[in-house]
Design an enzyme around this catalytic site. Structure first.
Site, mmCIF file in Angstrom:
data_model
loop_
_atom_site.group_PDB
_atom_site.id
_atom_site.type_symbol
_atom_site.label_atom_id
_atom_site.label_comp_id
_atom_site.label_asym_id
_atom_site.label_seq_id
_atom_site.Cartn_x
_atom_site.Cartn_y
_atom_site.Cartn_z
ATOM 1 N N ASP A 177 41.401 35.923 84.548
ATOM 2 C CA ASP A 177 41.408 37.358 84.822
ATOM 3 C C ASP A 177 42.844 37.892 84.756
ATOM 4 O O ASP A 177 43.555 37.589 83.810
ATOM 5 C CB ASP A 177 40.745 37.634 86.183
ATOM 6 C CG ASP A 177 40.411 39.104 86.391
ATOM 7 O OD1 ASP A 177 39.418 39.569 85.803
ATOM 8 O OD2 ASP A 177 41.139 39.783 87.134
ATOM 9 N N TYR A 307 45.403 47.543 87.171
ATOM 10 C CA TYR A 307 44.631 48.191 86.110
ATOM 11 C C TYR A 307 45.400 49.374 85.526
ATOM 12 O O TYR A 307 45.393 49.592 84.309
ATOM 13 C CB TYR A 307 43.267 48.623 86.644
ATOM 14 C CG TYR A 307 42.328 47.464 86.833
ATOM 15 C CD1 TYR A 307 41.364 47.160 85.881
ATOM 16 C CD2 TYR A 307 42.421 46.637 87.949
ATOM 17 C CE1 TYR A 307 40.510 46.075 86.035
ATOM 18 C CE2 TYR A 307 41.575 45.543 88.116
ATOM 19 C CZ TYR A 307 40.629 45.268 87.151
ATOM 20 O OH TYR A 307 39.802 44.184 87.303
ATOM 21 N N HIS A 361 33.205 33.649 85.612
ATOM 22 C CA HIS A 361 34.521 34.264 85.714
ATOM 23 C C HIS A 361 35.343 33.721 86.880
ATOM 24 O O HIS A 361 36.566 33.728 86.830
ATOM 25 C CB HIS A 361 34.326 35.777 85.864
ATOM 26 C CG HIS A 361 35.573 36.575 85.684
ATOM 27 N ND1 HIS A 361 36.256 36.632 84.499
ATOM 28 C CD2 HIS A 361 36.270 37.365 86.559
ATOM 29 C CE1 HIS A 361 37.311 37.422 84.626
ATOM 30 N NE2 HIS A 361 37.343 37.867 85.868
#
Length: 386
Positions: A177, A307, A361
Site C-alpha cells: 500500500d 492521499y 491487501h
C-alpha cells in the site's frame, strides 16, 4: 536525534468516552439486504459496534502491543513512533517495514517475531532481521505533519535518517500500500543504502517512462491499465475524497466511532482474502484494535494527508531513470489490481516474482507466515553482498 522508549497508555477517561459515544450511536435507516454493495453492511456494523462497546478488551490488546519494543524519535519537527526488534541470529540484516492505509504498525505485530527470530518459527537463524516498523507521519502515535508536502518521498527521507541513527548504514526495505511507495522512494533516492526492496503491492501512482523510443505497451499491460481504470470507477471514491476534500470527511469520522468503524471496516472486508466474511478473515478483535488506534490517536484526518500528497507528486519516471536495488514482489491473489512483471521491469530491477497461494491487501495481518517466508527467501542471496 533524540530517541526515547514509548509505552501505550490510553487513559480510562478515553475508554469511558468511547463507550458513551457508542451507546449514543444513531445509525441511518437503510434498504434491506444490500449487504456490502454500497458500503459497510448494516447488520455487520451493528454487530461490530455492539462488540466494541460491550466485549472488546482494549486493555488486553494494549498489553499485547506493549510487549513489542517501542520508541519515539524526534526527527526535525516530526515525531516518529516505531518498533525496533533486534534479530536473533548470527548476522541479522536491518529491515524497515512500512504499513499503509487503513492499516497501522499493528498489522506487523505477528510478522515481526517471525522475521527477527525465524528459528523459533521453523526457519533458519541465518535469515534473521533487525526489524524496524515506523508509523507513517500522522498515523497512530506519530505526530501529524505541521506543513503540506510530507508524502511518501519525504517519509522515505525520514526513514533513511532513522535507520542511520539506529546504526544501520545499509538495510532492506519492505512495504505494501502506501508503504510500497515509501520503500520504493528509499530504493530510488538512497540506492547506496538499500540492499534491496520487497513489495507486496506496486505504488498506485507508479508510471514508467513511456515514449516513442520505448517498448510499446503490451496487450497484457493495457489490460492492467484498463483494470485499474475500471477499479477506480467502481471502488475508488474513497481515495478521491481523501485526496481532494479530506477535511470535511475527517470531521465526521473523528467525532463518530460508528462512522470511523464503517469507513475502515469496509476496506478490510473488500481488500482482504476473507471471501466476503470479514470475521473469518480478519477477526473482530484485530479489526477493532486497528480502528481503536485511529480513534484514540485522532489520526484519521492526518492519515488522509498521504492521499493529498500522492495526487500532488505521483511516482513517475523520466527518461533513463530506474530503481537500482533489486526488487522482490509477492503477488497475493486478493490484492488490488497488480501490474504484470513487464510493467514493473520498465523501472525496477526485478529479481523475484512470486505468486502467493492466498491472501490479500493486508498480507502481514492475514498470512504473516507466508509473507515472512517470501521476504526471507528474497533477501537470502543478497546477504552475502550487503
Amino acid at each position: 536525534m533524540d530517541i526515547q522508549p514509548f509505552h501505550i497508555a490510553i487513559s480510562d477517561s478515553e475508554l469511558d468516552d468511547l463507550r458513551q459515544r457508542l451507546a449514543r450511536t444513531r445509525l441511518p435507516a437503510g434498504i434491506d439486504n444490500l449487504g456490502w454493495r454500497e458500503g459497510t453492511d448494516s447488520d455487520f456494523l451493528k454487530k461490530l459496534l455492539s462488540y466494541w462497546q460491550h466485549q472488546f478488551d482494549w486493555r488486553k490488546q494494549e498489553a499485547r502491543l506493549n510487549q513489542l519494543p517501542q520508541f519515539m524519535a524526534q526527527i526535525g519537527e516530526q515525531q516518529i513512533h516505531f518498533i525496533h526488534q533486534p534479530g536473533q541470529g548470527p548476522n541479522p540484516m536491518p529491515l524497515v517495514l512500512t504499513h499503509g492505509w487503513p492499516g497501522s504498525f499493528i498489522e506487523m505485530a505477528e510478522i515481526i517475531p517471525m522475521l527477527a527470530d525465524p528459528a523459533s518459527y521453523g526457519g533458519d537463524a541465518q535469515d534473521a532481521f533487525h526489524v524496524v516498523v515506523p508509523s507513517l507521519p500522522g498515523y497512530g502515535f506519530s505526530s501529524a505533519p505541521r506543513t503540506t508536502g510530507i508524502g511518501t518521498q519525504q517519509t522515505a527521507a525520514l526513514w533513511a535518517e532513522l535507520m542511520r541513527a539506529l546504526g544501520y548504514e545499509q538495510f532492506a526495505a519492505q512495504g505494501g500500500d502506501i508503504g510500497a511507495g515509501v520503500a520504493s522512494w528509499l530504493a530510488r533516492n538512497y540506492p547506496q543504502s538499500l540492499v534491496g526492496l520487497h513489495l507486496n503491492f506496486i505504488p498506485g501512482s507508479y508510471r514508467p517512462y513511456l515514449a516513442s523510443d520505448q517498448p510499446a505497451v503490451t496487450e497484457q499491460e493495457q489490460s492492467f491499465l484498463d483494470q485499474v481504470a475500471a477499479w477506480a470507477a467502481s471502488e475508488g471514491a474513497y481515495g478521491h475524497i481523501q485526496g481532494t476534500r479530506p477535511q470535511s470527511l475527517a470531521v465526521g469520522l473523528n467525532d463518530s466511532p460508528a462512522g470511523l468503524a464503517a469507513w475502515i471496516s469496509e476496506k478490510f472486508q473488500a481488500w482482504s482474502d476473507c471471501h466476503g466474511n470479514i470475521e473469518s478473515g480478519i477477526g473482530l478483535d484485530a479489526l477493532l484494535t486497528d480502528i481503536s488506534l485511529y480513534w484514540f490517536t485522532q489520526s484519521i484526518g492526518s492519515s488522509f494527508r498521504m492521499y493529498v500528497e500522492g495526487r500532488a507528486a505521483p511516482f513517475s519516471f523520466a527518461r533513463g531513470e530506474r530503481i537500482l536495488p533489486p526488487l522482490g514482489v509477492a503477488l497475493f491473489p486478493a490484492e488490488l489490481p497488480m501490474p504484470p512483471r513487464s510493467w514493473v521491469e520498465r523501472s525496477y530491477s526485478v529479481q523475484r516474482w512470486t505468486t502467493m497461494p492466498r491472501g490479500g491487501h493486508f498480507a502481514a495481518l492475514e498470512y504473516p507466515a507466508d509473507l515472512a517466508a517470501d521476504i526471507r527467501a528474497f533477501f537470502r542471496p543478497l546477504r552475502a553482498t550487503s
